[in-house]
Motif scaffolding. Sequence first.
Motif, PDB file in Angstrom:
ATOM      1  N   ASN A  57       3.430   3.896  17.307  1.00 49.53           N
ATOM      2  CA  ASN A  57       2.866   3.151  16.016  1.00 49.53           C
ATOM      3  C   ASN A  57       2.796   2.873  15.697  1.00 49.53           C
ATOM      4  O   ASN A  57       4.509   2.282  15.123  1.00 49.53           O
ATOM      5  CB  ASN A  57       2.104   4.659  15.281  1.00 49.53           C
ATOM      6  CG  ASN A  57       1.524   3.938  13.712  1.00 49.53           C
ATOM      7  OD1 ASN A  57       2.159   4.208  13.433  1.00 49.53           O
ATOM      8  ND2 ASN A  57       0.517   3.476  14.733  1.00 49.53           N
ATOM      9  N   HIS A  58       2.765   1.324  15.110  1.00 50.42           N
ATOM     10  CA  HIS A  58       3.190   0.101  15.058  1.00 50.42           C
ATOM     11  C   HIS A  58       1.776  -0.603  14.749  1.00 50.42           C
ATOM     12  O   HIS A  58       1.320  -1.248  15.595  1.00 50.42           O
ATOM     13  CB  HIS A  58       4.671  -0.542  15.781  1.00 50.42           C
ATOM     14  CG  HIS A  58       4.931  -1.141  14.965  1.00 50.42           C
ATOM     15  ND1 HIS A  58       5.972  -0.713  14.289  1.00 50.42           N
ATOM     16  CD2 HIS A  58       5.543  -3.187  14.860  1.00 50.42           C
ATOM     17  CE1 HIS A  58       6.579  -1.961  13.578  1.00 50.42           C
ATOM     18  NE2 HIS A  58       6.346  -2.970  13.909  1.00 50.42           N
ATOM     19  N   ASN A  59       1.455  -0.311  13.220  1.00 52.31           N
ATOM     20  CA  ASN A  59       0.496  -0.834  13.066  1.00 52.31           C
ATOM     21  C   ASN A  59       0.389  -2.547  12.468  1.00 52.31           C
ATOM     22  O   ASN A  59       1.242  -3.112  11.497  1.00 52.31           O
ATOM     23  CB  ASN A  59      -0.521   0.038  11.909  1.00 52.31           C
ATOM     24  CG  ASN A  59      -0.652   0.509  12.293  1.00 52.31           C
ATOM     25  OD1 ASN A  59      -1.052   0.927  13.247  1.00 52.31           O
ATOM     26  ND2 ASN A  59      -0.560   1.387  11.088  1.00 52.31           N
ATOM     27  N   PRO A  68       3.799   3.764  -1.085  1.00 51.68           N
ATOM     28  CA  PRO A  68       4.325   4.904  -1.395  1.00 51.68           C
ATOM     29  C   PRO A  68       5.845   5.562  -1.012  1.00 51.68           C
ATOM     30  O   PRO A  68       6.216   5.958  -2.474  1.00 51.68           O
ATOM     31  CB  PRO A  68       3.659   6.505  -1.886  1.00 51.68           C
ATOM     32  CG  PRO A  68       2.465   7.067  -0.643  1.00 51.68           C
ATOM     33  CD  PRO A  68       2.251   5.019  -0.284  1.00 51.68           C
ATOM     34  N   GLN A  69       5.682   4.756   0.123  1.00 50.70           N
ATOM     35  CA  GLN A  69       7.512   5.385   0.064  1.00 50.70           C
ATOM     36  C   GLN A  69       8.188   3.636   0.444  1.00 50.70           C
ATOM     37  O   GLN A  69       9.202   4.646   0.417  1.00 50.70           O
ATOM     38  CB  GLN A  69       7.673   6.279   1.688  1.00 50.70           C
ATOM     39  CG  GLN A  69       6.757   6.920   2.194  1.00 50.70           C
ATOM     40  CD  GLN A  69       7.119   7.687   3.657  1.00 50.70           C
ATOM     41  OE1 GLN A  69       8.385   8.330   4.066  1.00 50.70           O
ATOM     42  NE2 GLN A  69       5.803   7.622   4.506  1.00 50.70           N
ATOM     43  N   ARG A 127       8.816  -8.776   5.982  1.00 51.76           N
ATOM     44  CA  ARG A 127       8.905  -8.906   7.480  1.00 51.76           C
ATOM     45  C   ARG A 127       7.223  -9.788   7.527  1.00 51.76           C
ATOM     46  O   ARG A 127       6.712  -9.377   7.048  1.00 51.76           O
ATOM     47  CB  ARG A 127       8.672  -7.563   8.320  1.00 51.76           C
ATOM     48  CG  ARG A 127       7.654  -7.267   7.894  1.00 51.76           C
ATOM     49  CD  ARG A 127       7.556  -5.472   9.021  1.00 51.76           C
ATOM     50  NE  ARG A 127       6.004  -5.397   8.268  1.00 51.76           N
ATOM     51  CZ  ARG A 127       6.012  -4.094   8.030  1.00 51.76           C
ATOM     52  NH1 ARG A 127       6.941  -3.372   7.854  1.00 51.76           N
ATOM     53  NH2 ARG A 127       4.457  -3.095   7.856  1.00 51.76           N
ATOM     54  N   TRP A 139      11.373   3.974   7.474  1.00 58.11           N
ATOM     55  CA  TRP A 139      12.441   2.771   7.676  1.00 58.11           C
ATOM     56  C   TRP A 139      11.856   1.764   8.002  1.00 58.11           C
ATOM     57  O   TRP A 139      10.886   1.319   8.848  1.00 58.11           O
ATOM     58  CB  TRP A 139      12.661   3.130   9.119  1.00 58.11           C
ATOM     59  CG  TRP A 139      14.321   4.525   9.709  1.00 58.11           C
ATOM     60  CD1 TRP A 139      14.500   4.674   8.456  1.00 58.11           C
ATOM     61  CD2 TRP A 139      14.511   5.166   9.863  1.00 58.11           C
ATOM     62  NE1 TRP A 139      15.375   5.883   8.516  1.00 58.11           N
ATOM     63  CE2 TRP A 139      15.526   6.175   9.555  1.00 58.11           C
ATOM     64  CE3 TRP A 139      14.208   5.052  11.888  1.00 58.11           C
ATOM     65  CZ2 TRP A 139      16.424   6.772  11.169  1.00 58.11           C
ATOM     66  CZ3 TRP A 139      14.922   6.075  12.560  1.00 58.11           C
ATOM     67  CH2 TRP A 139      16.124   6.814  12.004  1.00 58.11           C
ATOM     68  N   ALA A 188      -8.353   3.898   5.517  1.00 57.48           N
ATOM     69  CA  ALA A 188      -8.871   3.415   4.297  1.00 57.48           C
ATOM     70  C   ALA A 188      -7.429   3.442   3.441  1.00 57.48           C
ATOM     71  O   ALA A 188      -7.009   4.564   4.191  1.00 57.48           O
ATOM     72  CB  ALA A 188     -10.096   4.042   4.170  1.00 57.48           C
ATOM     73  N   LEU A 189      -7.453   2.395   2.738  1.00 58.38           N
ATOM     74  CA  LEU A 189      -6.493   2.364   1.780  1.00 58.38           C
ATOM     75  C   LEU A 189      -6.060   4.441   0.777  1.00 58.38           C
ATOM     76  O   LEU A 189      -7.937   3.803   0.563  1.00 58.38           O
ATOM     77  CB  LEU A 189      -6.390   1.440   0.833  1.00 58.38           C
ATOM     78  CG  LEU A 189      -5.559   1.333  -0.564  1.00 58.38           C
ATOM     79  CD1 LEU A 189      -4.150   1.125   0.445  1.00 58.38           C
ATOM     80  CD2 LEU A 189      -5.677  -0.085  -1.046  1.00 58.38           C
ATOM     81  N   VAL A 190      -5.073   4.485   1.047  1.00 55.04           N
ATOM     82  CA  VAL A 190      -5.302   5.684  -0.026  1.00 55.04           C
ATOM     83  C   VAL A 190      -4.362   4.865  -1.592  1.00 55.04           C
ATOM     84  O   VAL A 190      -3.460   5.295  -1.212  1.00 55.04           O
ATOM     85  CB  VAL A 190      -4.224   6.701   0.965  1.00 55.04           C
ATOM     86  CG1 VAL A 190      -4.464   8.547  -0.121  1.00 55.04           C
ATOM     87  CG2 VAL A 190      -5.138   7.733   1.897  1.00 55.04           C
ATOM     88  N   ALA A 223       8.373   4.329  13.124  1.00 53.28           N
ATOM     89  CA  ALA A 223       9.905   4.057  12.818  1.00 53.28           C
ATOM     90  C   ALA A 223      10.462   2.828  12.324  1.00 53.28           C
ATOM     91  O   ALA A 223      11.685   2.533  12.183  1.00 53.28           O
ATOM     92  CB  ALA A 223      10.263   5.398  13.346  1.00 53.28           C
ATOM     93  N   GLY A 224       9.278   2.057  12.242  1.00 53.44           N
ATOM     94  CA  GLY A 224       9.059   0.336  12.164  1.00 53.44           C
ATOM     95  C   GLY A 224       9.683  -0.694  13.349  1.00 53.44           C
ATOM     96  O   GLY A 224       9.771  -0.188  14.357  1.00 53.44           O
ATOM     97  N   TYR A 237       1.051  -1.529   0.214  1.00 54.14           N
ATOM     98  CA  TYR A 237       0.061   0.027   0.052  1.00 54.14           C
ATOM     99  C   TYR A 237       0.657   1.545   0.106  1.00 54.14           C
ATOM    100  O   TYR A 237       0.059   2.162   0.138  1.00 54.14           O
ATOM    101  CB  TYR A 237      -0.837   0.200   1.329  1.00 54.14           C
ATOM    102  CG  TYR A 237      -0.079  -0.037   2.611  1.00 54.14           C
ATOM    103  CD1 TYR A 237       0.437   0.638   2.896  1.00 54.14           C
ATOM    104  CD2 TYR A 237      -0.204  -1.278   3.393  1.00 54.14           C
ATOM    105  CE1 TYR A 237       1.472   0.841   5.083  1.00 54.14           C
ATOM    106  CE2 TYR A 237       0.023  -1.971   4.291  1.00 54.14           C
ATOM    107  CZ  TYR A 237       1.439  -0.654   4.787  1.00 54.14           C
ATOM    108  OH  TYR A 237       1.988  -1.516   5.892  1.00 54.14           O
ATOM    109  N   ASP A 274      -1.465  -3.660  10.313  1.00 54.61           N
ATOM    110  CA  ASP A 274      -2.721  -3.361   9.131  1.00 54.61           C
ATOM    111  C   ASP A 274      -3.060  -4.248   8.877  1.00 54.61           C
ATOM    112  O   ASP A 274      -4.756  -3.413   8.133  1.00 54.61           O
ATOM    113  CB  ASP A 274      -1.257  -3.252   7.245  1.00 54.61           C
ATOM    114  CG  ASP A 274      -0.090  -2.395   7.806  1.00 54.61           C
ATOM    115  OD1 ASP A 274      -0.812  -2.284   8.342  1.00 54.61           O
ATOM    116  OD2 ASP A 274       0.740  -2.316   7.162  1.00 54.61           O
ATOM    117  N   ARG A 326       6.411  -8.033  13.828  1.00 56.07           N
ATOM    118  CA  ARG A 326       4.941  -6.691  14.357  1.00 56.07           C
ATOM    119  C   ARG A 326       4.395  -6.779  15.720  1.00 56.07           C
ATOM    120  O   ARG A 326       5.082  -6.062  16.412  1.00 56.07           O
ATOM    121  CB  ARG A 326       4.918  -7.400  13.204  1.00 56.07           C
ATOM    122  CG  ARG A 326       3.495  -5.762  12.053  1.00 56.07           C
ATOM    123  CD  ARG A 326       4.609  -4.669  11.817  1.00 56.07           C
ATOM    124  NE  ARG A 326       3.746  -3.131  11.642  1.00 56.07           N
ATOM    125  CZ  ARG A 326       4.691  -2.375  11.176  1.00 56.07           C
ATOM    126  NH1 ARG A 326       6.383  -2.752  11.130  1.00 56.07           N
ATOM    127  NH2 ARG A 326       4.376  -1.846  11.098  1.00 56.07           N
TER     128      ARG A 326
END
Length: 328
Positions: A166-168, A75-76, A183, A116, A238-240, A146-147, A73, A170, A188
């Motif tokens: 924050n660590h989702n 873009p980075q 991963r 990261w 929601a997915l962008v 930050a992972g 999902y 997903d 996670r």
Amino acid sequence: MLQDAPSLYHALLMSDIRYDWTTDEILDLLQLPLLDLVYQAQTVHRRYNDPNSIQLATLLSVKTGGCGENCAYCPQSAHYETSVEKQPILPVNQVLESARRAQGLGATRFCMGWAWREIRDGAAFDDMLAMVTGVRSLGMEACVTAGMLTDAQALRLAAAGLTAYNHNLDTSPEFYDQVISTRTYGDRLKTLDCVRRAGITVCCGGIIGMGETNRDRARMLEVLATLTPHPESVPINALVAQAGTPLADQPPIDPIDLVRMCATARILMPNTRVRLSAGRSQLSREAQVLCFMAGANSIFYGDTLLTTPNPERDGDRQLLQDIGARAN
Ligand code: SAM
Ligand code: DTB
Ligand code: SF4
């Protein structure tokens, strides 16, 4: 004796919170007639929270793009050709200036993101610690995403005053490897455990609209709601859909599904901040209000999320004013 009454009430409320939800129970909630679901969620919400209070959290991408992970999902990710170019890491003073500005505009939580796979020790981590201390000294809550991290790094973040990490998750454990293969779900959960043991509050949620089933949504909520204690905050994104990513062509979600996710999260995790997160630009004011009815009590506030647009601040302030909600 009387003075003990509020804390006794609080203890009783907290003792009602369950950590043993099953997939089928959650799926039944998710699939209730919408008005029954929202009524149930609002009833729970009012017992545990001030229903007219919405927390404003502002996001800043401190390190943008060039990430080694392959989250479908995102873009980075360096795995995909997207409009996001790798940028130099922002310096501490610029980050703190953004935090001050966000606070001046009404945000109480400042969330900083690094694209990261994991945190590494060194100058960039030392800067992260300085950013955390700086944000806290303004009197704001500080959140970092930050992972993966280690116990030692979590302890240093806690010592710097970090409020939340924050660590989702997903998505569900079953759908996860169709979204990310660099991963595992277990990686996670391990990071979440480091965060919890360091005494930092846990911010953990997920994304809908990636092609998952309703059962996947229920399973993700089950993993969150069987963490003990529950995450203190749960972002529902929601997915962008972004050009160049494998999920670029996913159809947009039905906003009613977002209402269902917020409501179900609220029922399962009564005392958690449910944050209506990415995807809000695609929602009408009325759909957002339905999410608040369903128990969402936080939003990302600011013109951009990390790399994609978010509703304008003025419009968000106006919305809260129009519904008589208090920003905090
Ligand atoms: N690299 C770190 C990590 O993945 O944990 C922190 C930053 S990452 C961008 C934070 C979260 O943003 C992801 O876990 C995902 O839930 C969310 N996210 C990223 N791209 C998104 C998109 N296109 N739509 C919705 N949510 C997205
Ligand atoms: C979360 O659950 N959503 C935020 C925050 N945590 C870091 C990020 C959403 C990112 C949306 C895509 C982008 O702007 O890059
Ligand atoms: Fe990297 Fe986080 Fe994006 Fe995944 S979601 S590619 S880990 S920045």
